[in-house]
Design an enzyme around this catalytic site. Sequence first.
Site, PDB file in Angstrom:
ATOM      1  N   ASP A   1      31.809  40.835  33.132  1.00 37.65           N
ATOM      2  CA  ASP A   1      30.019  41.221  32.754  1.00 37.65           C
ATOM      3  C   ASP A   1      29.648  40.356  31.328  1.00 37.65           C
ATOM      4  OD1 ASP A   1      31.351  41.233  30.139  1.00 37.65           O
ATOM      5  OD2 ASP A   1      31.949  44.057  30.061  1.00 37.65           O
TER       6      ASP A   1
ATOM      7  N   GLU B   1      39.797  37.218  25.814  1.00 39.59           N
ATOM      8  CA  GLU B   1      38.615  37.937  24.646  1.00 39.59           C
ATOM      9  C   GLU B   1      39.484  39.352  24.401  1.00 39.59           C
ATOM     10  OE1 GLU B   1      35.908  39.262  27.511  1.00 39.59           O
ATOM     11  OE2 GLU B   1      34.431  40.307  26.267  1.00 39.59           O
TER      12      GLU B   1
ATOM     13  N   ASP C   1      28.483  39.959  28.375  1.00 36.47           N
ATOM     14  CA  ASP C   1      29.289  40.043  27.005  1.00 36.47           C
ATOM     15  C   ASP C   1      30.247  38.582  27.342  1.00 36.47           C
ATOM     16  OD1 ASP C   1      28.158  41.224  25.441  1.00 36.47           O
ATOM     17  OD2 ASP C   1      29.156  43.377  24.981  1.00 36.47           O
TER      18      ASP C   1
END
Length: 639
Positions: A504, A429, A506
Site C-alpha cells: 500500500d 515493515e 505506506d
Amino acid sequence: MSQENEYGAGQIQVLEGLEAVRKRPAMYIGSTDSRGLHHLVYEVVDNSIDEALAGYCDAIEVTLHEDGSVSVADNGRGIPVDTHEQYNRPAVEVIMTVLHAGGKFDNKSYQVSGGLHGVGVSVVNALSTELEVEIMRDGAVWHHRFEKGEPVQGAFERVRDMEPDEETGTTITFWPDNEIFETTDFTFKTLETRLRELAFLNSGVEISLTDERSEESSTFMFEGGIREFVEYLDETKTALHDDIIYYEDETEGIAVEIAMQATDELQGSIHAFANNINTREGGTHLTGFKTALTRVVNDYANSEGMLSDLDGDNLRGEDVREGLTAVISVKHPDPQFEGQTKTKLGNSEVRGIVESITHEKLGTYFEENPDVATAIISKAVEAARARKAAKKAEELTRRKSALESTALPGKLADCQSRDPSKSELFVVEGDSAGGSAKQGRDREFQAILPIKGKILNVEKHRLDRILENNEVRALITAIGAGIGDEFDIDDARYQRIILMTDADVDGAHIRTLLLTLLYRHMRPLIEAGYVYAAQPPLYRVRYRGNTYDAMTEEDRDRIIEEKCNGNPTQVQRFKGLGEMNPDQLWETTMNPENRVLKRITVEDAAAADRMFSILMGDAVEPRKQFIKDHATDAEWVDI
Ligand code: 0RA
C-alpha cells in the site's frame, strides 16, 4: 583473384558474421532482455548522432509503431548508395551487413557509434526479423530490405526522384526478433530518458520520440546543452547561485565540456560522459575534474582566510562536492573504455587535460564571481564540520558495540548460514509482520530484521544525524559492511537484501525510505544486484479446494475468469503483511520456489538522483506530480 571470387568471399564473410551475432547476441549487445532490446534503438540513434556530430544532421525522430517495429529517421546526408568496390554491392548493403563497417566509410573526428556496445547497425539488422531502410540522397529516394540480416534479393531500388524541397536523410525501421529477445515490448519512459540525455549532450539536435501505441510523444532540443542538463537535475532543488557555471575547451582533438551548480542539498551528483556514454564507473575525466575542483576551492578559501574554523585542515573533496550537481562531457577520437561494465574512461591523457582546464577556468570564474565562490565554500566548510562530528559519533558507536557481548542488533533474527552468497536478509515493515516472517522463514538461510514505523529520511540529514537513528543503525550493523566511504561490500553478511513492505502507499513510502538509505550510503549493494523488493500478493482466490494468489487486481480478475469459470468460492484481500499467517507469508512471499522478487537496479544514475531528490526532498509540488505520474505503474520502485 577474379571479381567473382572476391564477391563470393565477401558474401561468406557476411553470412558468418551475421550468424555469429544471432548465435551469441549477448556478446554484441550485452543481453537479450529488455535492456538489450532498448540497446538496438540506441545503436541506430548513435549512427544519426554521428551524423549530427559531423555537422550534417540536426533532427532525429524515433517512432514506436503499433506492429512492434521502431523507426529512426534523421536528416543527415543519407547512407551512401553507390556501389562498394570491394564487395561489388550497394554501400548501404555493406553497412547493414558487415560488422563494424559503418565507421570505416567516413573519417569522423568523434564517433559515438562503436562505443559501448557500439557495434554498428549491422548487429541490429542481424537481430531483426525484418529491417527496412529508406534513403534520400543523390537526388533520389532509395529502398532496401533485409530479413534476419540478409538482403532480400531484388529489394534494393531507386524508388523515385527527390522533390526539389525534400531534405536528405535516412530512415531505418526494424522488427526485433522475438526468437532472440525475451521481450520485444519497448518502454516509452526508458527510451525517453536516454533520448533526453542525448539531447542534453548534443546541443542543438532535436530528438523526438513518438509512441503510436499510446499516442504519447516527447521532443527534446536544448540549445544550452549540458547547462540545461544541470538545470533539469536541479529543478526541484535550492541552488546557491543562479547561473550555471560552464566552461568548455578543446585540446589535442579532445573536447571537454563541464557544467555545474551548487545546491543546499546534502547529496552531490556528478555525471560523467565520454562520447555520449554514461561512464558510471567514472574514469580519468572524473578524476581530473575532482582533483582540480578540490584544489581550486581550497586555494581560494585559503587565500580568503575562510578555513579558520577547521583547525588548520583543508577541505576534502567530499566536502566540496556536497550538494554539487555537475555534468562532465568529453568527446574523444579514440576513447578507451575499461572496468567491469566497460563504463570507465581509461585514456590517461584526459586526466591532465580536464584537470588543467578546470583549474584555469574555474579559478578565473571564482575570481570574477566572489559571491558564488563564498557560497560554495561556506557550504563545504559546513560539510567538513559535520563530517568531523560524524566521525566522532561513529567511533563512539563502534566502541560501544565492541563492549557489548554481541555486535548484532537485538531485533535481528539471524540465519544459521555464514555464507553470504546463500544468506538473505528480509527487512520487514512492522513488528507483527516481523513476527510472522520469523515464524515462517527457513532459518537456515533467511534472517529477519523488523523495522518499526517510518525510518529517518536520509535525504534530509547528514551522516552524523543518520547514525543517531536506531532503525538505521540496526540495518547497518545487520548488513555488516559499514556505511558511506567506509562501506565495503566484501563484508556484507547477506547477498540478498529483501525489502518486504505492505503493498500500500505506506509500504511504498517505507520502501522508498529504505531504498534512499541504500542508494545514498550503501550504493555498491544496489550496483551488485543484492537488493530486492519482495512482492507479497494482494489477493487470494479459492475455488474447489485450490488457492491462487494474485499480485494485482488484473491478476485477480484473470484468475477468476480462467481458473474459476467466473465463480470463485472466496476472494480474500490481504491488507498488509501482518494479516498473513506465517505459513501464508512463507508460501507466497518468502519461499524461493514460489516467490517473485523484484531486483532493484539503477538503470540511470541521473534519473535515480532526480527521483530521490523529488521523492524525498523539500519541494512538495513536484513530489505530488511525480507520484501522480507514476502511481499506477509501480515502476518507480525500479529506480
Ligand atoms: C557512412 C558514410 C556517410 C554517412 C553514413 C554512413 C550515415 C549512416 C547513417 C546511419 C543512420 N543515419 C546515417 N546517416 C549517414 C557519409 C557519406 C557522405 O560522404 O556523404
